[in-house]
Design an enzyme around this catalytic site. Structure first.
Site, PDB file in Angstrom:
ATOM      1  N   SER A 109       0.792  -1.232   0.000  1.00  0.00           N
ATOM      2  CA  SER A 109       0.000   0.000   0.000  1.00  0.00           C
ATOM      3  C   SER A 109       0.820   1.276   0.000  1.00  0.00           C
ATOM      4  CB  SER A 109      -0.943  -0.006   1.194  1.00  0.00           C
ATOM      5  OG  SER A 109      -0.218  -0.098   2.401  1.00  0.00           O
ATOM      6  N   HIS A 112      -5.436  -3.715  -1.620  1.00  0.00           N
ATOM      7  CA  HIS A 112      -5.268  -2.706  -2.678  1.00  0.00           C
ATOM      8  C   HIS A 112      -5.303  -3.315  -4.077  1.00  0.00           C
ATOM      9  CE1 HIS A 112      -4.576   1.074  -0.497  1.00  0.00           C
ATOM     10  NE2 HIS A 112      -4.074   0.310   0.453  1.00  0.00           N
ATOM     11  N   LYS A 131     -11.876  -0.064   0.351  1.00  0.00           N
ATOM     12  CA  LYS A 131     -11.030   0.669  -0.600  1.00  0.00           C
ATOM     13  C   LYS A 131     -11.781   0.797  -1.930  1.00  0.00           C
ATOM     14  CE  LYS A 131      -7.083   0.097   2.191  1.00  0.00           C
ATOM     15  NZ  LYS A 131      -6.335  -0.922   2.890  1.00  0.00           N
TER      16      LYS A 131
HETATM   17  C1  LIG Z   1      -6.145  -1.157   4.241  1.00  0.00           C
HETATM   18  C2  LIG Z   1      -5.633  -2.500   4.467  1.00  0.00           C
HETATM   19  C3  LIG Z   1      -6.219  -3.348   5.415  1.00  0.00           C
HETATM   20  C4  LIG Z   1      -7.313  -2.888   6.319  1.00  0.00           C
HETATM   21  O1  LIG Z   1      -8.548  -2.862   5.664  1.00  0.00           O
HETATM   22  P1  LIG Z   1      -9.779  -2.194   6.398  1.00  0.00           P
HETATM   23  O2  LIG Z   1     -10.955  -2.734   5.652  1.00  0.00           O
HETATM   24  O3  LIG Z   1      -9.622  -0.721   6.277  1.00  0.00           O
HETATM   25  O4  LIG Z   1      -9.752  -2.651   7.808  1.00  0.00           O
HETATM   26  C5  LIG Z   1      -5.716  -4.628   5.540  1.00  0.00           C
HETATM   27  N1  LIG Z   1      -4.686  -5.056   4.794  1.00  0.00           N
HETATM   28  C6  LIG Z   1      -4.099  -4.271   3.873  1.00  0.00           C
HETATM   29  C7  LIG Z   1      -2.968  -4.801   3.067  1.00  0.00           C
HETATM   30  C8  LIG Z   1      -4.540  -2.961   3.685  1.00  0.00           C
HETATM   31  O5  LIG Z   1      -3.950  -2.184   2.789  1.00  0.00           O
END
Ligand SMILES: *Cc1c(COP(=O)(O)O)cnc(C)c1O
Length: 391
Positions: A180, A208, A239
């Site tokens: 990310s 992502h 996301k």
């Molecule tokens: C953003 C992210 C999460 C967390 O996801 P949420 O739905 O916001 O809790 C978990 N793992 C990765 C790799 C992320 O980038």
């Protein structure tokens, strides 16, 4: 009452190091242009890759679900029953991901916390990419398994570690799909090959990659055509899906077991009807068309080529995540503030989210941006980049 003075020191220290984060307040829906602290700015830091966070069809689906199912699930699903909405989402997710089954959770973070400690115990070893997301790190900490880090995106380092712990009862390799902060991707075919040789499970957190990679956003496993070779895919609906929530998908056996034993499933209430219905609509839209995903990539390639031509260092990204390297926390903060003064919302990212000295502005591209928006953004980056001495 305990003495809380230590927190004054901790907070003062963060401020001294330029690491104190002031959180901006958004006064509008998430979109290309938003109001931040009362000022209209071009949004370049949200994870709203496809514009689904304010999509009329998702909003309508959420409203309809509230009418029919109310606002809350009122319990954990294993005790008081599950709403049909949650089952429908899980079936559609499994179909979309081309896997046997899926189980939904309240967030991507919770999905990691559900999967890892449920499957791994004291006699087991987890092999984790050194740059894995914090939620994976915490999920590993919640197990009694030993966690071994392998070098970032390095299949031969993984191979070496797997040899070292060959006698472990169970082995699990865990990697982010898309990283990310840098926008690079895991060398999944190589990792899968190495893991198979050592009889290790493979788990990919594709937060992502969902809605971004693969056919119409099916994720990194689809991108590499590795269906059936990855045991567990973690997804987030916070996301590209534009809502909130997460899921674990993959082999039916694994999902069946998580329904019996995963603690965020057993001890935390399910996501709300509105969230779940909006997520299902997002899956429907992506299943029907890859148009939004294509637009996201077109915008990303356009904007990244403009920044590269201006002389910016975008690191190793191969995805819409666009880190604009700046170098130290003070400079990154100045850069971000100057962007804001010139009408662009682009946040500085510093330690502990990225290593010290790797401070950056992380630009998130979105299908919602117009060419005009991107041209405007590039001109502001050029101006600010020169002022701050980055280009
Ligand atoms: C953003 C992210 C999460 C967390 O996801 P949420 O739905 O916001 O809790 C978990 N793992 C990765 C790799 C992320 O980038």
């Amino acid at each position: 009452m305990a003495n809380l003075n230590f927190l004054d020191d901790e907070l003062a220290q963060l401020k001294e190091q330029g690491l104190f984060n002031t959180i901006r307040t958004i006064g509008t829906a998430q979109d290309a242009w938003i109001e931040v602290d009362g000022k209209k700015v071009l949004n370049m830091c949200a994870n709203n890759y496809l514009g689904f966070a304010n999509h009329p069809d998702l909003k309508q689906a959420a409203q309809d679900a509230i009418e029919q199912y109310g606002v809350g699930p009122a319990a954990v699903r294993s005790i008081a029953g599950t709403m049909s909405l949650h089952n429908e989402l899980e079936q559609k997710l499994a179909d979309f991901k081309r896997v046997e089954a899926a189980i939904s959770f309240q967030s991507g973070f919770n999905s990691n916390v559900a999967a890892v400690p449920t499957l791994m115990g004291a006699e087991d070893v987890i092999f984790s990419d050194e740059l894995n997301h914090a939620s994976i790190i915490d999920a590993c900490r919640l197990t009694k398994a030993k966690t071994v880090r392998f070098s970032h995106c390095d299949a031969s380092s993984l191979d070496e570690k797997l040899r070292e712990f060959a006698t472990a009862r169970r082995k699990m390799v865990i990697t982010d799909g898309v990283f990310s902060m840098d926008g690079d991707i895991a060398p999944l075919p190589e990792l899968v090959e190495v893991a198979a040789r050592h009889d290790a499970m493979v788990m990919v957190d594709d937060a992502h990659g969902e809605g971004v990679m693969g056919e119409a956003g099916r994720g990194i496993v689809d991108h590499f055509g590795l269906h059936g070779k990855v045991d567990i895919e973690i997804g987030t609906m916070s996301k590209a899906f534009g809502v909130v929530g997460g899921y674990v998908s993959g082999k039916k056996k694994i999902v069946d077991y998580l329904r019996q034993r995963a603690r965020p499933f057993l001890f935390s209430s399910a996501a709300t009807p509105a969230d779940v219905a909006a997520c299902t609509k997002a899956v429907d839209i992506l299943t029907a068309s890859g148009g939004y995903v294509a637009k996201l990539w077109e915008n990303s390639k356009y904007f990244q080529s403009k920044l590269t031509a201006l002389g910016f260092d975008l690191g190793v990204t191969v995805t819409p995540i666009t880190p604009v390297m700046v170098g130290d926390p003070a400079k990154a903060k100045t850069f971000s503030k100057a962007l804001f003064d010139n009408g662009i919302f682009g946040m500085a990212i510093s330690f502990p989210t990225v290593p010290r000295g790797k401070d950056r502005i992380r630009v998130m591209n979105s299908a919602t941006h117009s060419t005009e928006d991107l041209n405007f953004a590039a001109s502001v980056f050029e101006k600010v980049g020169r002022e701050v001495g980055v280009i």
